[in-house]
Design an enzyme around this catalytic site. Structure first.
Site, mmCIF file in Angstrom:
data_model
loop_
_atom_site.group_PDB
_atom_site.id
_atom_site.type_symbol
_atom_site.label_atom_id
_atom_site.label_comp_id
_atom_site.label_asym_id
_atom_site.label_seq_id
_atom_site.Cartn_x
_atom_site.Cartn_y
_atom_site.Cartn_z
ATOM 1 N N ASP A 269 0.870 -1.253 -0.088
ATOM 2 C CA ASP A 269 -0.064 0.016 -0.121
ATOM 3 C C ASP A 269 0.909 1.206 0.051
ATOM 4 O OD1 ASP A 269 -1.867 1.666 -0.100
ATOM 5 O OD2 ASP A 269 -3.232 0.862 1.774
HETATM 6 C C1 BGC Z 1 -4.873 3.247 0.219
HETATM 7 C C2 BGC Z 1 -4.924 2.485 -1.033
HETATM 8 C C3 BGC Z 1 -4.910 3.165 -2.473
HETATM 9 C C4 BGC Z 1 -3.548 3.868 -2.529
HETATM 10 C C5 BGC Z 1 -3.338 4.480 -3.708
HETATM 11 C C6 BGC Z 1 -3.607 4.239 -0.006
HETATM 12 O O1 BGC Z 1 -3.685 5.209 1.056
HETATM 13 O O2 BGC Z 1 -4.955 2.614 1.293
HETATM 14 O O3 BGC Z 1 -6.245 2.036 -1.079
HETATM 15 O O4 BGC Z 1 -4.943 2.242 -3.359
HETATM 16 O O5 BGC Z 1 -3.597 4.859 -1.223
HETATM 17 O O6 BGC Z 1 -4.246 5.712 -3.843
#
Ligand code: BGC
Length: 707
Positions: A269
């Site tokens: 993530d």
């Molecule tokens: C989120 C993810 C997301 C990523 C990119 C993160 O903060 O938890 O679900 O895909 O950001 O935007």
């Protein structure tokens, strides 16, 4: 036809010569020098061939994103390697539509709404719309779906997920991932794992026993890997049992690779990578969005001998195999971020999904459906001035439009003048409007978002007072919930009707009008429990949520969601699996065959048959739900969902629904042996239409055996 193709090829060749300076043409190797571009070789063979040609730098290039992203749009980007024909990896968010600020895309209902249809085919179509729009936007990795089991009702990302049951989430995940991947992009099952709260989300430590992990939190991911061949998995921000997800030997190496045989890639993530050595060693393939740990630091670790090049090869191969499998190399130019990808068909699908996901929770005296001539007072921000079509955070979509409920009702009513609107900020004015109309509909909402849990399960602001004031003015009051998860309803006894419409997407008003007027007969069911009070929930202590000293203790163990309400004999406001229709159904004639099964390698599936009759006046759909109650000695919750099927019936019609119970229905995870076992005994088979309405009972005697 043939001549046209020759001409076209000739044109392309001429264009290539014109566009590329001769020096570039001279250095680009002929196709024979790129044997990995042969699509008839297997993905594994192609990956092996390509890796032989790659330098260490090129391998490391694939193992992290670059910041800032050089191409507008994509939230994650790995640059191409033209020398080898490796395309860029373009990653974009998408839970309810293409995210990251993309324009001209379709806003679908929140995944929790789609899941409430209890219809995997609908989730498959949902994935196809998402996959097609991403692909046409040039995205080759779609950052969805979110498949974590909802543990905490206040969780800010509940709306992005499917619900509180592992089997249910697994079915939905498989359907959606297959839909996404059938349209081109690689799907990304996220967030792995125990990502169950937003409070302290970058550091929180989920303390969970291995049995609970395997039985509750892992099944959706196992299904995504084993049944849907998801190409990528996103490891979560949180820690599980003291170790960050993206460097956990237990989660990545032992479970994902060894137990589940995952052969795709794990990406972190955004900002969830915390180390170089233990991350790469235990199984992280790609750091996102930048290169803090997997750029120069990783290269130096290889050069100094701390990380073997063989390990790098393994990690890179795990990226390349799903890329080849999905045809990413073979279709490099499939779209661009500026493309207009929304279509009338996708808009109708968005509306149908919202209709199919709207759950009828209360319908006293058959107040619904409404006649189109009824005079209606529409009240509440979500009803008009601020429709609540989607949740917040990275799943956000730039909606091309949102039809507000009052507009949808006015369009569908016999006369638009019979629909009045007030935003509810003035309670007296709202009550006055309610008094003047035959029926009052109060639209209430929550503002759920990534990054924050809800501080309480109550409706924010003055919305409970609004419901009470309107209900006091007009007994024919209906409440429509535009929420991403459960809410408390202190005035439930004072209102005649309740619908859960979730965050319904761009067709909000059209969908809710169709349900309110009965053009669509609701057939959805809750995928999570609505509690009666703030404290009558499985995670009511601070140790459980939001945690103390950075730790959230999963002390409820297997008793997640309805399992806890059943185990503690706690009456929920609305149980898991519950939802009404404008018609009525009767279930009968349960048969369970065979009545006894061998477990282990000689296991044969158990067939459960139930007859369903539409006993009312309208066509409608019912969801037959089958739960298994294990022998008491197994130490399982009272009963757990193990099969379900939706059936459409005309008035008076009867159909037989046949469902299948697999071996897992008769199994528990043995923590000490680290494997699934099937203790012998008598297993109860319960069938009905919600977790609290299971009138039909049968049994299966299961023999012992390991798997
Ligand atoms: C989120 C993810 C997301 C990523 C990119 C993160 O903060 O938890 O679900 O895909 O950001 O935007």
């Amino acid at each position: 036809m043939l001549r046209r193709r020759v001409n076209f090829l000739g044109f392309m060749l001429a264009a290539a010569v014109l566009l590329h300076p001769p020096r570039m043409l001279a250095t680009a190797p002929p196709p024979a020098a790129r044997p990995w571009m042969n699509p008839s070789a297997s993905p594994e063979q192609r990956a092996d061939l390509l890796m032989k040609a790659m330098t260490l730098d090129e391998k490391i290039t694939l193992m992290h994103g670059v910041e800032p992203v050089p191409i507008k749009g994509y939230v994650g980007y790995v640059p191409p390697i033209p020398r080898l024909g490796i395309p860029a990896i373009t990653e974009a968010d998408g839970r309810a539509g293409v995210g990251n600020g993309a324009k001209n895309v379709t806003l679908l209902p929140a995944p929790i709404a789609a899941a409430s249809s209890w219809d995997p085919q609908l989730l498959n179509a949902f994935g196809k719309v998402l996959g097609e729009e991403q692909w046409k936007k040039g995205t080759n990795v779609e950052l969805g779906p979110s498949i974590d089991v909802v543990r905490v009702p206040e969780w800010g990302r509940t709306f992005e997920s499917y619900g509180e049951d592992p089997y249910f989430n697994a079915q939905m995940a498989v359907a959606e991932i297959q839909g996404i991947q059938s349209e081109g992009p690689i799907a990304n099952a996220n967030m792995y794992v125990t990502m169950n709260q937003e409070s302290n989300r970058f550091r929180e430590d989920s303390i969970v026993d291995e049995r609970t992990l395997h039985e509750i939190y892992l099944p959706p991911f196992a299904a995504a890997v084993e049944q849907a061949q998801a190409g990528t998995i996103m490891c979560a921000y949180v820690k599980t049992n003291r170790v960050y997800s993206c460097e956990s030997a237990d989660l990545l190496s032992d479970i994902l690779r060894k137990e589940l045989h995952f052969d795709g890639w794990v990406m972190s993530d955004w900002g969830a990578t915390h180390s170089t050595l233990s991350s790469v060693e235990h199984g992280l393939n790609q750091e996102m969005p930048g290169d803090k740990y997997f750029g120069l630091a990783l290269k130096q670790a290889v050069q100094s001998g701390q990380v073997s090049e063989a390990l790098i090869d393994e990690r890179v191969r795990q990226i390349l195999v799903p890329m080849f499998r999905q045809g990413i190399f073979d279709h490099p130019d499939h779209g661009s971020w500026s493309a207009n990808v929304r279509t009338p068909e996708h808009a109708s699908f968005s509306r149908a999904a919202a209709e199919q996901g709207t759950v009828l929770l209360k319908n006293q005296g058959g107040i619904l459906p409404l006649a189109k001539t009824t005079s209606i007072a529409v009240l509440g921000e979500a009803g008009g001035s601020k429709p609540k079509a989607e949740g917040g955070g990275s799943s956000g979509v730039v909606a091309p439009y949102v039809v507000s409920p009052v507009d949808g009702l006015r369009r569908a009513a016999a006369s638009a003048e019979s629909i009045s609107y007030a935003d509810g900020s003035d309670l007296n004015a709202a009550a006055e409007a309610a008094r003047k109309a035959q029926v009052a509909i109060v639209f209430v909402h929550t503002d759920e978002t990534e990054g924050a849990d809800r501080p309480s399960l109550s409706l924010p602001g003055n919305q409970d007072q609004l419901i009470a004031a309107v209900a006091a003015a007009n007994p024919k009051t209906i409440v429509v919930l535009d929420t991403g998860g459960p809410v408390l309803m202190p005035s439930i006894d004072k209102v005649a009707g309740v619908l859960e419409a979730w965050y319904p997407g761009q067709e909000d008003g059209n969908a809710i009008a169709a349900v309110l007027y009965g053009d669509v007969n609701p057939g959805a069911k809750l995928p999570l429990t609505f509690p009666r009070t703030a404290t009558a929930i499985p995670t009511s202590t601070r140790q459980q949520w939001p945690g103390v000293d950075g730790r959230s203790i999963y002390s409820e163990e297997l008793d997640v969601g309805y399992r806890w309400y059943d185990a503690t004999h706690n009456q929920p406001l609305f149980p898991f699996g519950f939802g009404l229709s404008y018609t009525t159904f009767r279930l009968s004639h349960l048969s369970v065959t065979p009545a006894s099964v061998q477990t282990g390698s000689s296991f044969h599936p158990v067939h459960v048959r139930v007859e369903v009759t539409n006993t009312g006046q309208r066509a409608g759909a019912e969801v037959v739900q089958v739960y298994v109650g294990q022998p008491a000695a197994n130490g399982e919750p009272p009963h757990q969902l193990r099969a379900f099927g939706k059936v459409q019936l005309q008035p008076g019609e009867t159909k037989t629904v046949t469902l299948t119970l697999d071996q897992r229905s008769f199994s528990i995870y043995d923590e000490s042996a680290r494997r699934w076992i099937s203790p012998p005994g008598r297993y109860e088979i319960l069938a009905g239409t919600s977790s609290r309405d299971l009138p039909l009972h049968g049994t299966v005697i299961a023999g012992g055996g390991s798997q």
